[in-house]
Motif scaffolding. Structure first.
Motif, PDB file in Angstrom:
ATOM      1  N   PRO A 108      -1.994  -2.714  10.505  1.00 46.61           N
ATOM      2  CA  PRO A 108      -3.269  -1.985  10.469  1.00 46.61           C
ATOM      3  C   PRO A 108      -3.214  -0.824   9.483  1.00 46.61           C
ATOM      4  O   PRO A 108      -2.159  -0.211   9.289  1.00 46.61           O
ATOM      5  CB  PRO A 108      -3.430  -1.458  11.894  1.00 46.61           C
ATOM      6  CG  PRO A 108      -2.256  -1.900  12.671  1.00 46.61           C
ATOM      7  CD  PRO A 108      -1.282  -2.591  11.772  1.00 46.61           C
ATOM      8  N   LYS A 109      -4.344  -0.528   8.885  1.00 46.60           N
ATOM      9  CA  LYS A 109      -4.398   0.547   7.882  1.00 46.60           C
ATOM     10  C   LYS A 109      -3.819   1.855   8.412  1.00 46.60           C
ATOM     11  O   LYS A 109      -3.098   2.571   7.709  1.00 46.60           O
ATOM     12  CB  LYS A 109      -5.849   0.748   7.460  1.00 46.60           C
ATOM     13  CG  LYS A 109      -6.031   1.764   6.339  1.00 46.60           C
ATOM     14  CD  LYS A 109      -7.508   2.060   6.192  1.00 46.60           C
ATOM     15  CE  LYS A 109      -7.825   2.834   4.937  1.00 46.60           C
ATOM     16  NZ  LYS A 109      -9.243   3.214   4.900  1.00 46.60           N
ATOM     17  N   LYS A 110      -4.131   2.173   9.659  1.00 43.51           N
ATOM     18  CA  LYS A 110      -3.680   3.478  10.167  1.00 43.51           C
ATOM     19  C   LYS A 110      -2.158   3.572  10.277  1.00 43.51           C
ATOM     20  O   LYS A 110      -1.606   4.658  10.331  1.00 43.51           O
ATOM     21  CB  LYS A 110      -4.382   3.851  11.465  1.00 43.51           C
ATOM     22  CG  LYS A 110      -4.189   2.922  12.627  1.00 43.51           C
ATOM     23  CD  LYS A 110      -4.977   3.478  13.835  1.00 43.51           C
ATOM     24  CE  LYS A 110      -4.902   2.626  15.085  1.00 43.51           C
ATOM     25  NZ  LYS A 110      -4.952   1.183  14.922  1.00 43.51           N
ATOM     26  N   ALA A 111      -1.468   2.426  10.268  1.00 39.70           N
ATOM     27  CA  ALA A 111      -0.002   2.450  10.316  1.00 39.70           C
ATOM     28  C   ALA A 111       0.614   2.511   8.914  1.00 39.70           C
ATOM     29  O   ALA A 111       1.831   2.605   8.776  1.00 39.70           O
ATOM     30  CB  ALA A 111       0.506   1.210  11.048  1.00 39.70           C
ATOM     31  N   SER A 112      -0.211   2.436   7.876  1.00 42.68           N
ATOM     32  CA  SER A 112       0.369   2.394   6.523  1.00 42.68           C
ATOM     33  C   SER A 112      -0.182   3.456   5.583  1.00 42.68           C
ATOM     34  O   SER A 112       0.393   3.695   4.524  1.00 42.68           O
ATOM     35  CB  SER A 112       0.103   1.020   5.888  1.00 42.68           C
ATOM     36  OG  SER A 112      -1.279   0.862   5.612  1.00 42.68           O
ATOM     37  N   ALA A 165      -2.880  -2.324  -0.952  1.00 39.47           N
ATOM     38  CA  ALA A 165      -2.436  -2.142  -2.340  1.00 39.47           C
ATOM     39  C   ALA A 165      -2.588  -0.700  -2.811  1.00 39.47           C
ATOM     40  O   ALA A 165      -1.938  -0.279  -3.776  1.00 39.47           O
ATOM     41  CB  ALA A 165      -3.218  -3.085  -3.255  1.00 39.47           C
ATOM     42  N   ALA A 166      -3.444   0.065  -2.121  1.00 40.61           N
ATOM     43  CA  ALA A 166      -3.648   1.459  -2.523  1.00 40.61           C
ATOM     44  C   ALA A 166      -2.432   2.331  -2.194  1.00 40.61           C
ATOM     45  O   ALA A 166      -2.391   3.509  -2.557  1.00 40.61           O
ATOM     46  CB  ALA A 166      -4.902   2.023  -1.863  1.00 40.61           C
ATOM     47  N   ASN A 167      -1.444   1.749  -1.501  1.00 42.92           N
ATOM     48  CA  ASN A 167      -0.207   2.491  -1.233  1.00 42.92           C
ATOM     49  C   ASN A 167       0.906   2.124  -2.210  1.00 42.92           C
ATOM     50  O   ASN A 167       2.023   2.626  -2.103  1.00 42.92           O
ATOM     51  CB  ASN A 167       0.246   2.232   0.206  1.00 42.92           C
ATOM     52  CG  ASN A 167      -0.777   2.732   1.195  1.00 42.92           C
ATOM     53  OD1 ASN A 167      -1.332   3.826   1.021  1.00 42.92           O
ATOM     54  ND2 ASN A 167      -1.079   1.942   2.208  1.00 42.92           N
ATOM     55  N   ALA A 168       0.601   1.266  -3.156  1.00 42.26           N
ATOM     56  CA  ALA A 168       1.617   0.845  -4.130  1.00 42.26           C
ATOM     57  C   ALA A 168       1.694   1.853  -5.277  1.00 42.26           C
ATOM     58  O   ALA A 168       0.703   2.506  -5.620  1.00 42.26           O
ATOM     59  CB  ALA A 168       1.251  -0.536  -4.675  1.00 42.26           C
ATOM     60  N   GLY A 169       2.864   1.944  -5.856  1.00 45.47           N
ATOM     61  CA  GLY A 169       3.068   2.868  -6.983  1.00 45.47           C
ATOM     62  C   GLY A 169       2.101   2.605  -8.117  1.00 45.47           C
ATOM     63  O   GLY A 169       1.602   3.541  -8.756  1.00 45.47           O
ATOM     64  N   ALA A 170       1.820   1.321  -8.383  1.00 45.27           N
ATOM     65  CA  ALA A 170       0.961   0.963  -9.522  1.00 45.27           C
ATOM     66  C   ALA A 170      -0.429   1.584  -9.394  1.00 45.27           C
ATOM     67  O   ALA A 170      -1.051   1.938 -10.398  1.00 45.27           O
ATOM     68  CB  ALA A 170       0.845  -0.558  -9.631  1.00 45.27           C
TER      69      ALA A 170
END
Ligand code: TPP
Ligand code: MG
Length: 336
Positions: A198-202, A164-169
């Motif tokens: 996996p986190k490292k892919a996102s 969720a930390a990669n979401a615009g919000a």
């Protein structure tokens, strides 16, 4: 700006005991849920059937994030949680009987059985959650702004997954929360995966506390899924927010012992991963710390028994509760 070095102050024994007892309660609650959820879904897994129909996301292994933070909160502070909300709800003091009845779809539930496990709302302790990834972050910022406008020292905490930390919000909210100096804390639970990714892919940074620098706010990183380290990082963040010194991002390295959802074949991870993670069970670690601090086995057992009894009573209440009437379907909802 980065949060100051980890404080060396000891955690009060009463708080350690509270965290342990809540972790045992959460774990036992979810262990029971694994069993109950499987009822009526065989022989071929049918997600819509059984005692608890619909998706089920359990947080087994992720207890430290919830208890380390909620140890500093009162019922006047707001918590928003995502689709994996049981540990936060329990640690925040949501009514366990009404929560379980809600998950069972019963009339006595928090939302009269219409919301289910991803939609638990308890205004008595200012708790809510939802299935839309990252939506709880602006909601928490709104609660933080309300507290500020009312002149109280209440804070708001948004628990989210690392995906969720990669979401615009996440970014839009933190920009404004920093600009307006809101008493907002975002706790990022890094359980290493967003579903199967996996986190490292996102994620472009190693840990999301680094992103605090982009907003000129404080960031803290808690490693090893450690409830005591989480307690200390949370204490600093909550003090900062109550003192009018603005938001914090805390990322905690945590572990999801179960699948993304119940029924997940978990083809994206090595079969050896979970047994390895279970060796680092945070409940066992905290129990050892309690024993080292001089607590007797018998006292610990008494706490465990009390926590489990509360859970058993909640499940019994839910099972014995009635289903809503068909006519209730359009009550208490927005209609055009
Ligand atoms: C806006 C939105 N997009 C996609 C989804 C589908 N979805 C549900 S959970 C999830 C992954 C969330 O990963 P993370 O934030 O790391 O939380 P975790 O499940 O690991 O606790 C996704 C993409 C959703 N619910 N909402
Ligand atoms: Mg995740």
């Amino acid at each position: 700006m980065s949060i100051s070095e980890e404080k060396k102050t000891a955690v009060p024994l009463e708080k350690m005991k509270w965290m342990y007892s809540e972790m045992v309660k959460i774990r036992y609650y979810e262990d029971q849920m694994v069993e109950v959820y499987s009822e009526g879904k065989a022989p071929v897994f049918n997600i819509g059937a059984g005692t608890v129909p619909g998706e089920m996301h359990l947080a087994t292994g992720q207890e430290p994030a919830a208890v380390g933070m909620c140890a500093h909160l009162t019922k006047e502070d707001t918590v928003t949680a995502p689709h994996r909300p049981h540990h936060h709800a329990i640690a925040k003091g949501v009514d366990l009987k009404k929560m379980t009845a809600e998950i069972f779809g019963r009339k006595t539930g928090l939302g009269k059985g219409k919301g289910g496990h991803m939609h638990l709302f308890d205004p008595a302790v200012k708790f809510s959650c939802g299935g839309i990834v990252a939506a709880g972050i602006p909601h928490a910022a709104g609660a933080a702004m309300a507290a500020r406008m009312k002149g109280t020292d209440a804070v708001a905490v948004a628990f989210i997954g690392e995906g969720a930390a990669n979401a615009g919000a996440f970014h839009e909210t933190l920009n404004l929360a920093a600009l307006w100096n809101l008493p907002l804390i975002v706790v990022v639970e890094d359980n290493a995966y967003g579903i199967s990714v996996p986190k490292k892919a996102s994620t472009s940074v190693e840990s999301n506390d680094k992103r605090a620098g982009a907003y000129g706010i404080a960031g803290a990183y808690v490693k090893d899924n450690d409830p005591v380290a989480m307690y200390k990082a949370s204490e600093e963040a909550v003090t900062r927010a109550r003192d009018g010194q603005g938001p914090t991002i805390i990322e905690i390295e945590t572990y999801r012992f179960l699948g993304h959802f119940q029924g997940d074949p978990e083809l994206y991870r090595d079969k050896e991963e979970v047994p390895g993670l279970r060796q680092q069970d945070p409940i066992l670690k905290l129990k050892k710390q309690l024993l080292d601090s001089g607590m007797e086995d018998a006292e610990i057992e008494k706490m465990e028994k009390a926590a489990k009894q509360e859970v058993d009573e909640a499940y019994e209440f839910a099972r014995n509760s009635e289903f809503p009437e068909a006519d209730d379907a359009l009550r208490d909802v927005f209609t055009s």
